[in-house]
Design a protein around this motif. Structure first.
Motif, mmCIF file in Angstrom:
data_model
loop_
_atom_site.group_PDB
_atom_site.id
_atom_site.type_symbol
_atom_site.label_atom_id
_atom_site.label_comp_id
_atom_site.label_asym_id
_atom_site.label_seq_id
_atom_site.Cartn_x
_atom_site.Cartn_y
_atom_site.Cartn_z
ATOM 1 N N LEU A 35 121.556 66.132 82.532
ATOM 2 C CA LEU A 35 120.196 66.008 83.059
ATOM 3 C C LEU A 35 119.140 66.052 81.965
ATOM 4 O O LEU A 35 118.086 65.444 82.092
ATOM 5 N N GLY A 36 119.402 66.784 80.904
ATOM 6 C CA GLY A 36 118.394 66.965 79.864
ATOM 7 C C GLY A 36 117.552 68.184 80.187
ATOM 8 O O GLY A 36 117.967 69.069 80.935
ATOM 9 N N ASP A 37 116.350 68.234 79.649
ATOM 10 C CA ASP A 37 115.485 69.404 79.819
ATOM 11 C C ASP A 37 114.991 69.516 81.257
ATOM 12 O O ASP A 37 114.226 68.676 81.723
ATOM 13 N N ILE A 38 115.426 70.574 81.947
ATOM 14 C CA ILE A 38 115.035 70.813 83.336
ATOM 15 C C ILE A 38 113.602 71.362 83.359
ATOM 16 O O ILE A 38 113.300 72.327 82.665
ATOM 17 N N VAL A 39 112.746 70.721 84.162
ATOM 18 C CA VAL A 39 111.342 71.122 84.227
ATOM 19 C C VAL A 39 110.927 71.624 85.612
ATOM 20 O O VAL A 39 109.853 72.189 85.775
ATOM 21 N N SER A 61 114.369 66.778 85.727
ATOM 22 C CA SER A 61 114.368 66.892 84.273
ATOM 23 C C SER A 61 113.396 65.873 83.702
ATOM 24 O O SER A 61 112.782 65.100 84.434
ATOM 25 N N THR A 62 113.304 65.871 82.385
ATOM 26 C CA THR A 62 112.462 64.882 81.728
ATOM 27 C C THR A 62 113.055 63.479 81.886
ATOM 28 O O THR A 62 112.353 62.491 81.681
ATOM 29 N N LYS A 63 114.340 63.398 82.274
ATOM 30 C CA LYS A 63 115.013 62.110 82.444
ATOM 31 C C LYS A 63 115.025 61.613 83.883
ATOM 32 O O LYS A 63 114.912 60.425 84.129
ATOM 33 N N ASP A 86 111.133 79.561 85.795
ATOM 34 C CA ASP A 86 111.486 79.101 84.444
ATOM 35 C C ASP A 86 112.711 78.189 84.522
ATOM 36 O O ASP A 86 113.828 78.606 84.213
ATOM 37 N N PRO A 87 112.527 76.920 84.959
ATOM 38 C CA PRO A 87 113.648 76.000 85.144
ATOM 39 C C PRO A 87 114.483 75.762 83.887
ATOM 40 O O PRO A 87 115.657 75.403 83.984
ATOM 41 N N ALA A 88 113.915 75.985 82.706
ATOM 42 C CA ALA A 88 114.656 75.783 81.455
ATOM 43 C C ALA A 88 115.869 76.705 81.357
ATOM 44 O O ALA A 88 116.785 76.445 80.569
ATOM 45 N N PRO A 94 123.198 78.377 81.926
ATOM 46 C CA PRO A 94 123.611 77.847 83.230
ATOM 47 C C PRO A 94 124.565 78.748 84.016
ATOM 48 O O PRO A 94 124.563 78.714 85.242
ATOM 49 N N PHE A 95 125.363 79.556 83.313
ATOM 50 C CA PHE A 95 126.351 80.384 84.008
ATOM 51 C C PHE A 95 125.936 81.851 84.137
ATOM 52 O O PHE A 95 126.650 82.643 84.740
ATOM 53 N N GLU A 96 124.818 82.220 83.569
ATOM 54 C CA GLU A 96 124.399 83.628 83.603
ATOM 55 C C GLU A 96 123.083 83.775 84.364
ATOM 56 O O GLU A 96 123.076 84.104 85.534
#
Length: 125
Positions: A35-39, A61-63, A86-88, A94-96
């Motif tokens: 996805l790239g940078d999640i916003v 994301s930015t994409k 804070d979607p980033a 991703p797993f924590e």
């Protein structure tokens, strides 16, 4: 650190950690990287009934914008407001830290999900 081998995975790139009758759901690192940078992340409210395979939210994301598909059936009992704020976190943890929702599972709701080896094979094909 989460033991990735103890998680279950969907073909739509969500991970599931089952603890008794509650499943914690997130997006895999593979999906986050793709996805790239999640916003932006949109999640359901507590009390929402999820049906396996149905859309339960989205990650932008930015994409692109990607729908999130419920890997299990059950009722949302907790939403991770930190990932909404804070979607980033989806990209950095991703797993924590970036789990999305916790769901009270319907009986047998986690049956048929992939183990780590099967998911890794899926993402390499």
């Amino acid at each position: 650190m989460t033991d990735l081998n103890n998680l279950k995975y969907s073909e739509e790139h969500e991970w599931v950690a089952v603890d008794g009758s509650v499943a914690t759901i997130g997006i895999t690192d593979f999906a986050a990287d793709a996805l790239g940078d999640i916003v932006f992340v949109e999640l359901p409210e507590v009390g929402t009934e999820l049906t396996r395979g149905d859309v339960f939210g989205e990650a932008e994301s930015t994409k692109s914008v990607s729908e999130l598909y419920a890997p299990v059936t059950g009722t949302v009992v907790e939403v991770n407001d930190a990932v909404v704020d804070d979607p980033a976190l989806v990209n950095t943890s991703p797993f924590e830290e970036a789990w999305l929702v916790k769901v009270d599972l319907a009986d047998g709701a986690a049956d048929g999900l992939l183990d780590r080896a099967a998911y890794t094979a899926l993402t390499k094909s």
